[in-house]
Scaffold this active site. Structure first.
Site, PDB file in Angstrom:
ATOM      1  CG  HIS A  40      31.203 111.207 -16.611  1.00  0.00           C
ATOM      2  ND1 HIS A  40      30.783 112.517 -16.414  1.00  0.00           N
ATOM      3  CD2 HIS A  40      31.651 110.779 -15.409  1.00  0.00           C
ATOM      4  CE1 HIS A  40      30.973 112.852 -15.138  1.00  0.00           C
ATOM      5  NE2 HIS A  40      31.506 111.815 -14.518  1.00  0.00           N
ATOM      6  CG  ASP A  82      27.392 113.332 -14.020  1.00  0.00           C
ATOM      7  OD1 ASP A  82      26.330 112.924 -14.525  1.00  0.00           O
ATOM      8  OD2 ASP A  82      28.149 112.615 -13.343  1.00  0.00           O
ATOM      9  CD  GLU A 120       2.238 112.079   6.319  1.00  0.00           C
ATOM     10  OE1 GLU A 120       2.483 112.882   5.397  1.00  0.00           O
ATOM     11  OE2 GLU A 120       1.082 111.721   6.612  1.00  0.00           O
TER      12      GLU A 120
END
Length: 349
Positions: free
Chosen positions: A123, A207, A243
């Protein structure tokens, strides 16, 4: 490395065809790879490297996480050490601690980042915002990154399935002249399917935007908004959840993950097609200003500072647990737990 055209834009990518795992092992045959941190990314990357035949050790402080490493087959005194000893032994130091932990452990790690070594991240946070994190690497070492586009759990599960996770890669400092070669070999070693080129700054910015946007923050906000509107208009929890969430994750996501959104649209009912095409514009127009505001907050370092400040509070963990508990116990996700139990594969157990 190959140049691939993505939607009309050329990008540099690397695949396992270009660098098979055998070649990656040869590139790194003289290296001792020390994985520092066995929390989120650590297990997946370390285990994949071990299974692929690389010389890898783990550095972790005593505690539950250390015991997890022992349970995974890392042997104290042989392949499992404290953080200081692992950093001393490693020629490639893979810093896979959380962003907050990197800042606290950095003073411990830095003395062992001696000339000729390589510092690896998954990272770009600590380096991109080094003025805030204090993580400024020595100028006489290589600094590289391979950033899997998924959790450490996914890195491991896709590897075990014989597949691979997409990853980005970057070189921040190349002192040895071999930084790129080592980066790509490590990317293959941890199980990447293909890798695309980036920079530490671009990776960190995209990110943080993704986590707060379509990957987590925005999707929860959108799902909850639709669920609430359905419930407020008399629909049952089961109907509202099915749904809103269940059909999305169980039916539609696999379709557009496999063949694209256009294919999914073409294979839905004409009623669904027309409505989706008509309403995607208003949703885009409503959401884009929010995403632009989010991106600016990330790019300026504001989101990084919020994260640093939050993690620095002594009661942060307690507050986080309260927030997660509220999310878990919301009606929508309590309904989700019941719906998941009613899936056919779970009823058979």
């Amino acid at each position: 490395m190959a140049t691939i055209n993505f939607g009309g834009v050329d990008e540099t990518v690397v695949t396992r065809e270009e660098i098979p795992v055998e070649k990656a092992r040869e590139i790194l045959k003289d290296q001792v790879i020390a994985v520092i941190g066995y929390g989120v990314q650590g297990p997946g990357q370390a285990l994949n490297l071990r299974d692929n035949g690389f010389n890898v050790i783990v550095g972790q402080r005593p505690g539950k996480t250390y015991e997890k490493a022992v349970a995974d087959g890392w042997v104290p005194g042989e392949t499992l050490f404290g953080i200081e000893e692992a950093c001393a032994k490693g020629t490639i130091v893979m810093c896979l601690l959380s962003d907050a932990a990197v800042m606290s452990v950095w003073p411990t790690m830095k003395p062992y980042l001696t000339p000729g070594k390589t510092l690896y991240f998954s990272h770009g946070f600590a380096i991109t915002w080094s003025d805030r994190t204090g993580c400024v690497p020595p100028t006489d070492i290589d600094v590289i990154m391979v950033a899997p586009k998924g959790s450490g759990t996914t890195v491991r599960s896709l590897f075990l399935e014989g597949r691979g996770i997409n990853s980005s890669f970057a070189v921040y400092q190349d002192v040895s002249g071999k930084a790129l070669e080592n980066t790509l070999a490590l990317g293959i070693g941890i199980g990447s399917g293909y890798m695309f080129e980036t920079t530490f700054q671009r990776e960190a910015t995209s990110d943080l935007t993704g986590e707060r946007g379509s990957l987590m923050g925005a999707i929860q906000g959108l799902l909850l908004a639709q669920y609430e509107v359905l419930r407020e208009n008399g629909h049952s929890p089961s109907e509202a959840f099915n749904e809103t969430v269940e059909e999305l994750t169980q039916s539609l996501m696999p379709l557009f993950a496999k063949k694209g959104m256009d294919w999914m649209y073409a294979n839905c009912s004409t009623t669904a097609q027309r409505g989706a095409l008509d309403w995607m514009g208003p949703f885009h127009d409503a959401c884009k200003p929010v995403v632009e505001k989010l991106y600016n907050s990330v790019k300026t370092g504001n989101e990084a500072q919020i994260s640093i400040d939050a993690n620095s509070k002594p009661d942060y963990r307690e507050g986080l647990e309260r927030e997660l508990k509220a999310l878990r116990e919301s009606e929508m996700w309590r309904t989700g737990a019941v719906v998941r139990e009613l899936r056919p594969e779970n009823l058979k157990k």
